[in-house]
Motif scaffolding. Structure first.
Motif, PDB file in Angstrom:
ATOM      1  N   GLU A 183      12.743   2.505  -4.171  1.00 30.76           N
ATOM      2  CA  GLU A 183      12.915   3.338  -5.425  1.00 30.76           C
ATOM      3  C   GLU A 183      13.833   4.643  -5.222  1.00 30.76           C
ATOM      4  N   GLU A 218       8.248   8.896  -8.003  1.00 35.15           N
ATOM      5  CA  GLU A 218       8.630   8.237  -6.978  1.00 35.15           C
ATOM      6  C   GLU A 218       7.920   9.518  -5.207  1.00 35.15           C
ATOM      7  N   GLN A 265       9.143   6.878 -16.809  1.00 32.34           N
ATOM      8  CA  GLN A 265      10.224   6.155 -15.850  1.00 32.34           C
ATOM      9  C   GLN A 265      11.311   5.063 -17.042  1.00 32.34           C
ATOM     10  N   GLU A 286      11.700  -1.409 -12.961  1.00 29.63           N
ATOM     11  CA  GLU A 286      10.507  -0.507 -13.108  1.00 29.63           C
ATOM     12  C   GLU A 286       9.823  -2.011 -14.345  1.00 29.63           C
TER      13      GLU A 286
HETATM   14 FE   FE2 Z   1       9.743   3.562 -10.941  1.00 29.89          FE
END
Ligand code: FE2
Ligand code: FE2
Length: 162
Positions: A112, A142, A54, A21
């Motif tokens: 992801e 996602e 996230q 991320e």
């Molecule tokens: Fe992500």
């Protein structure tokens, strides 16, 4: 590193996604800058904001399992980002560049989705109910990001056909 138990694997995947991320928060602004379609640029900018959220959820999840947030190099995401950069550099026109970036971004989303799907199911198995909820929120974002990219790719094909 030793990965004897499901707890070890869970922590390893958490670190992998934390790293992934963070890499994506660097890649997404670059892609937004190179996008020629306004909608695509906005999609990348919106997903950058989501990605920052996230990362915060991952940090909360680390705390829930009494661990310090820490990344671990994830070769898969590095490969996906590198391939995306090549597609950007080699595209001969804006339309091809946008199409290449959509494909690269979807590869990242699919990765992801795969990792968060596994993390959610392991969190449940390990009894980390609150963590499972946080990871599920990341997973949902996602999926939505991937759907948005599919739609942008289809729209551009339809414009071409029209
Ligand atoms: Fe992500
Ligand atoms: Fe994503």
């Amino acid at each position: 590193m030793g990965m004897k138990t499901l707890d070890d694997l869970f922590l390893h995947f958490m670190k992998d996604m934390y790293y992934a991320e963070k890499q994506l928060t660097k890649a997404l602004p670059k892609m937004a800058k190179k996008a020629s379609s306004n909608q695509l640029r906005k999609a990348f900018e919106d997903h950058l904001k989501e990605t920052e959220g996230q990362i915060e959820r991952l940090e909360r999840t680390f705390k829930l399992i009494d661990e310090t947030p820490k990344g671990e190099t994830c070769q898969a995401i590095e490969g996906i980002i590198e391939e995306g950069e090549e597609l950007i550099d080699e595209a001969s026109d804006a339309e091809t560049r946008d199409a290449g970036m959509i494909a690269a971004a979807q590869a990242a989303e699919h990765y992801e989705i795969s990792r968060y799907g596994t993390l959610v199911s392991w969190a449940k198995q390990l009894g980390h109910t609150e963590a499972a909820g946080l990871l599920q929120q990341n997973l949902d974002e996602e999926y939505a990001a991937n759907d948005k990219l599919t739609k942008l790719a289809e729209d551009s094909l339809n414009r071409k056909a029209a």
